[in-house]
Structures are given as structure tokens and as C-alpha cells.
Design an enzyme around this catalytic site. Structure first.
Site, PDB file in Angstrom:
ATOM      1  N   ASP A   1       0.805  -1.215  -0.037  1.00 36.84           N
ATOM      2  CA  ASP A   1      -0.006   0.078   0.054  1.00 36.84           C
ATOM      3  C   ASP A   1       0.760   1.207   0.083  1.00 36.84           C
ATOM      4  OD1 ASP A   1      -2.308   1.559   0.338  1.00 36.84           O
ATOM      5  OD2 ASP A   1      -3.120  -0.223   1.475  1.00 36.84           O
TER       6      ASP A   1
ATOM      7  N   ASP B   1      -2.976   4.824  -2.711  1.00 31.83           N
ATOM      8  CA  ASP B   1      -3.901   5.073  -1.760  1.00 31.83           C
ATOM      9  C   ASP B   1      -4.497   6.753  -2.173  1.00 31.83           C
ATOM     10  OD1 ASP B   1      -5.221   4.977   0.950  1.00 31.83           O
ATOM     11  OD2 ASP B   1      -4.472   6.801   1.115  1.00 31.83           O
TER      12      ASP B   1
ATOM     13  N   GLU C   1      -6.182   4.042  -6.120  1.00 33.71           N
ATOM     14  CA  GLU C   1      -7.601   4.077  -5.382  1.00 33.71           C
ATOM     15  C   GLU C   1      -8.318   5.631  -6.136  1.00 33.71           C
ATOM     16  OE1 GLU C   1      -9.780   4.407  -1.234  1.00 33.71           O
ATOM     17  OE2 GLU C   1      -7.798   5.497  -1.345  1.00 33.71           O
TER      18      GLU C   1
ATOM     19  N   HIS D   1     -11.184  -2.833   3.070  1.00 32.18           N
ATOM     20  CA  HIS D   1     -11.274  -2.602   4.537  1.00 32.18           C
ATOM     21  C   HIS D   1     -11.800  -1.129   4.932  1.00 32.18           C
ATOM     22  CE1 HIS D   1      -8.358  -0.041   2.451  1.00 32.18           C
ATOM     23  NE2 HIS D   1      -8.155   0.598   3.593  1.00 32.18           N
ATOM     24  N   ASP D   2     -12.434  -0.621   3.709  1.00 36.22           N
ATOM     25  CA  ASP D   2     -13.197   0.779   4.005  1.00 36.22           C
ATOM     26  C   ASP D   2     -14.799   0.487   4.100  1.00 36.22           C
ATOM     27  OD1 ASP D   2     -10.761   2.256   4.424  1.00 36.22           O
ATOM     28  OD2 ASP D   2     -10.795   2.708   2.299  1.00 36.22           O
TER      29      ASP D   2
END
Ligand code: NOJ
Length: 540
Positions: free
Chosen positions: A98, A200, A242, A316-317
Site C-alpha cells: 500500500d 491510496d 484508488e 477494509h473501508d
């Protein structure tokens, strides 16, 4: 388009804090991940997207990084990380790191320096602005985690920008030295033999905050091309951005190989469907399956050969998809398998979020004291002030809160699901005695084996990777499409509802590829699909 390994694999996302604890401190860690690589090999995945493991004060569970080249103490050491990479590589599993470079932690050395004063060499690594004429915030930009995006710095009398928490100051991508430092850090990881990067909130790096521009700023793609050249461009890596606001046209800018930016992006258009238009994610509305079909079809078709899709329901969000759009009660197993089949048969690289492969569900809370996530807690306080009722807010947290996805994985039915021998940092879902890895592995009809089969089918059948997509016209709640490749044709049929649905086709079945119930499909004519039924057949 030249064929790439990252088009053929299935990626598995690990959220390390909740994956597996090896030392009893209640927090997942790298040695725990090493222990479970055999499990991931059994599932068959070809790459791991690893959520941040870097040193961090954990204001946002690792997305606030204070040292990019060190490992978070709670997760282990750099030696553990090297061993993890080596063990993963031995199993032909690539590790995608990440990359969080829209912001750092306020405890990163760069920010500690930058705060020392206006003439510090690191000052310009971050985004500073003078107060507005009335002495207040420079403008009304809001943080994703509620409230203003500006924080006052006493010493210099200026504000700094934080599009997330105030412990996540935004980096200033206009600064060339800062960009170079980021590229050096990326090369440090590339030299370790990683498989790529998940970038990210990368759509934010071109921001011009004083003009109110955050996403898709004018220099965004210039920066990505520069990054590509300076880092992963000459390596065969998976890079996935993302990008919340991406449309298919924007996605092609990022992922058209000719432009030398990224392999693919995560687009979120379908994810917003249960949110009232123009409002926040907490403002709920039921999802409309007809709209879902339209949007996913658009993405399947419009990228053509100028881009590549990523396929996901969870991360995870996001809340657990079976609780969100499936049925996590009566039809938990059927709807989980149906969602898996529907997604993995589409064109693009599929992602599995940890626990999805055993059908983990949301974990409702009844009081805010049970929440851990900063986004949830800040929103709760803000909405209370705005006059919302507690029940209303808790309902939206239970539907959309990020803690839903962050409950520890249960590895067995023993105490704390075998996740830890200590006290877990966040409680497990109460259903862990039923929903756990050991139970899934013991049951030949479990959701796990549907995922395993889908991953294997992808390896054996190029049509799943390369086939063209064509939507079939059906009633709203049936989502059906063809894939076609080199004269071979597969028909995918799924029932996205708790009710029986009618479906009919003149196609003749040549072979059943996969299905989620035991009754073998023999004819496609005038079928009554059972709730959440899904199957794939090769047709003539
Ligand atoms: C997106 C990440 O997925 C999320 O978990 C994080 O809070 C924000 N970016 C800020 O880094």
C-alpha cells in the site's frame, strides 16, 4: 494490449491488524501472515494487496505513516517483512504494498521539520495557507473524516491541509524534492522484490486546495507519468490506483498502457448506489439492481482495449457485501457464492478481501463506545451536534461503518476464533463459532471452495480473463451476461434477490462450469431461478 500477469491473477487483500496475531498482543502481525501463507496458497491467489505495515502512530490504522522504510512495532520487524516477501515469492504470490503518499503522519520526520518554521527546508513538502481575512480557515474544504480540512499551527500562524485526520497532513506534490523522496522510497521497496503498489487516494495528489480543487487536479497525470518513469516503469509490477471519482474516460487516462501510468484503478461508481445522490455515504437508500447492472456493464464495455478493470465488492473501508446487498441470514451461503460468481466471471482482475472467502458478515454495534474507526467516531460526534438521533446514526454506522470489515478473522471456533491468545484489539463478530476458516475448510460445500474453484477456473480458462462481455436482457433482479472468446461462449446467470425469478434462453447447455446449488441445471428454457441462484454454463 500485451498480456500481463496481473490480468490473469486473483488478488487477496490482507488488513494485517485483523488477519492473524502470532504473539498474543491482540493485534495481527507479519509472523501471523507468514503462518497463513499456506492457506492463501490453497485458495490459489496470485498476489496479495497488503494494507500498510509501516511505522505509524495508528490514528487511521496505518494510513498515517511516520516512517515509510520501517515496520510498525506491533506488526514485527523488517526481518519479518523480508521473510514474508521471500515466503510469498516461494509460493508464486506477489506482494503489492500500500502506497500512501497523499499524506504522511504528523509524526513523520518531514512534518516535524516542516512545523519548525516557514524557512525550514521541509516546509514546502506540505500544504500551508494563511488565514482568511477574518482570521479563520482559508476556505471551506472539508476533511473526509468530518469537519474542516485545515488545522491551525500556532507557531507560524498558518494553517496546514489535511483531507483526512489532522494527524494526516497532506503532502504538497508541487514540490519536486518531495516527489523525488517518494520515488526513492518506492525504489527501496521495489528492490526488495515486491509485486507492486496500491496507490491510496491517488486522485488527490494533483490538488489545488486554495482553488477548491481536490480530486483530478490538472497535474495529476503528469505526476503519475513521472512516477512511472522514476520507479516501477521498468519493472513488471501491478499498480492499482484508488480513484473515487473515476469515470471510464478518467480510468482510461490512468490505465491505458500507452500512457505509462498505472495497471488499473479501483472505481467506486457501483459502490455509491446505496447512498442518496449528492449526500454522504451515511445517507442510505436501497440499492437498485437495474442501476447496478447498467453501471457495471458500462465499465465492462467502455474500457475496451484502452484500460483494465479491477473487480471488487469489499475492502477494509466498505461494509461486508453479503450484509450489504446479499442476505447474511437465511441465504448467507447462497448469496455469498452468487456474489462471488457474478464478480469473478466479469472482465478485469478480481480482488478478494480477507474473510470474504468464508462469508464473513457485518458486526452491528449498539453504542458508539464499541467503535474503533476514526471516520465513524468523528461522524457520530458531528451528526449528534447537527441534531441527528443516536439511533439514526448507529443505523448508518451498522450499514456503512468501516469497522464492519475490520473484525478479526476467525481461524477456528476456539476462544477468540484462534485469532489471538490475548485480547483482540477489536471484538470478533459473535458468529465466529459458525463462520470461521476451519469450519469452511471442513465443509466441501462451503463458500471457500466456491472461491477456490473460481480462482482455478480463471487459471484454466482464458475466456474468464480475455472474453468479451455482453449483458443479457432480463427482469431487473436477474443479472446475466455472456463472455465470449475464440468462438467459445459462456452464459452467466444470477438471481440478485430473495425471491424466485423467471429466466429463459434458447441457448443449449454444453457443460456446466460452476453453480451455487446442488440441483444441476439441465435446460435454460423457462427456468424459475431460486433465491440467489447462480450458475455458469458453456453454451452452443
Ligand atoms: C483510503 C484508505 O483505504 C483508507 O482506509 C484511509 O483512511 C484513507 N485512504 C486515508 O489514507
Amino acid at each position: 494490449m500485451k498480456k500481463k500477469w496481473w490480468q490473469e491473477v486473483v488478488v487477496y487483500q490482507i488488513y494485517p491488524r485483523s488477519f492473524k496475531d502470532s504473539n498474543g498482543d491482540g493485534i495481527g502481525d507479519i509472523r501471523g501472515m507468514i503462518d497463513e501463507l499456506d492457506y492463501l496458497e490453497k485458495l490459489g491467489i496470485g498476489a496479495i494487496w497488503l494494507s500498510p505495515v509501516y511505522q505509524s502512530p495508528n490514528d487511521d490504522n496505518g494510513y498515517d505513516i511516520s516512517d515509510y522504510e520501517a515496520i510498525m512495532d506491533e506488526f514485527g520487524t523488517m526481518e519479518d517483512m523480508d521473510e514474508f516477501l521471500a515466503e510469498a515469492n516461494k509460493r508464486n504470490i506477489k506482494v503489492v504494498m500500500d502506497l500512501v503518499v497523499n499524506h504522511t503522519s504528523d509524526e513523520h520526520q518531514w512534518f516535524i521539520e516542516a512545523k519548525k518554521g516557514k524557512d525550514n527546508p521541509y516546509r514546502d513538502y506540505y500544504v500551508w495557507a494563511d488565514p482568511a481575512e477574518d482570521g479563520g480557515v482559508p476556505n471551506d474544504l472539508r476533511s473526509t473524516f468530518s469537519g474542516t480540512a485545515w488545522e491551525f499551527d500556532e507557531l507560524s500562524g498558518q494553517y496546514y491541509l489535511h483531507l483526512f485526520s489532522k494527524k494526516q497532513p497532506d503532502l504538497n506534490w508541487e514540490n519536486e524534492e518531495m516527489r523525488q523522496a517518494v520515488y526513492d522510497m518506492m525504489n527501496f521497496w521495489i528492490e526488495k522484490g515486491i509485486g507492486g503498489f496500491r496507490l491510496d487516494v491517488i486522485d488527490l495528489v494533483g490538488k489545488i486546495p486554495l482553488e477548491g480543487i481536490t480530486g483530478n487536479g490538472p497535474k495529476l497525470h503528469e505526476y503519475l507519468q513521472e512516477m512511472n518513469q522514476a520507479t516501477f516503469g521498468n519493472h513488471d509490477l501491478l499498480t492499482v490506483g484508488e480513484t473515487w471519482g473515476a469515470t471510464p474516460d478518467i480510468a482510461k487516462l490512468y490505465s491505458n498502457p500507452a500512457r505509462k501510468e498505472l495497471s488499473m484503478v479501483f472505481q467506486f461508481e457501483h459502490i455509491g448506489l446505496d447512498q442518496q445522490p449528492g449526500k454522504e455515504k451515511w445517507d442510505l437508500q436501497p440499492v437498485d439492481i437495474a442501476q447496478l447492472k447498467t453501471i457495471l456493464t458500462k465499465w465492462q464495455i467502455e474500457l475496451g482495449n484502452e484500460g483494465w478493470n479491477s473487480l471488487f465488492w469489499n475492502n477494509h473501508d466498505l461494509p461486508r457485501m453479503i450484509s450489504r446487498w446479499g442476505n447474511d441470514q437465511e441465504y448467507r451461503v447462497e448469496s455469498a457464492k452468487m456474489l462471488a460468481i457474478l464478480l469473478h466471471m466479469m472482465k478485469g482482475t478480481p480482488y478478494i478481501y480477507q474473510g470474504e472467502e468464508i462469508g464473513m458478515t457485518n458486526t452491528p454495534i449498539s453504542d458508539i463506545s464499541e467503535a474503533e474507526d476514526i471516520e465513524t467516531i468523528n461522524m457520530y460526534n458531528e451528526r449528534l451536534d447537527q441534531g441527528y438521533s443516536k439511533t439514526e446514526i448507529i443505523d448508518s454506522i451498522n450499514a456503512k461503518g468501516r469497522d464492519n470489515a475490520r473484525r478479526p478473522i476467525a481461524w477456528n471456533s476456539k476462544e477468540n476464533g484462534g485469532f489471538t491468545t490475548g485480547t483482540p484489539w477489536i471484538a470478533l463478530n459473535e458468529n465466529y463459532q459458525e463462520i470461521n476458516v476451519a469450519a469452511a475448510l471442513d465443509d466441501p460445500d462451503s463458500i471457500f471452495y466456491t472461491y477456490q474453484k473460481l480462482v482455478q477456473l480463471r487459471k484454466d480458462n482464458p475466456i474468464m480473463v480475455w472474453g468479451d462481455f455482453e449483458l443479457v436482457d432480463t427482469v431487473d433482479c436477474v443479472f446475466s451476461y455472456y463472455r465470449e472468446y475464440n468462438g467459445e461462449r459462456w452464459l452467466i446467470v444470477t438471481n440478485f434477490s430473495n425471491e424466485e425469478q423467471a429466466f429463459s434462453s434458447e441457448d443449449k447447455i454444453e457443460k456446466v462450469i460452476i453453480q451455487n446449488n446442488k440441483k444441476e441445471v439441465t435446460s435454460l428454457q423457462n427456468m424459475i431461478l431460486s433465491p440467489w441462484q447462480a450458475f455458469v454454463v458453456k453454451v452452443k
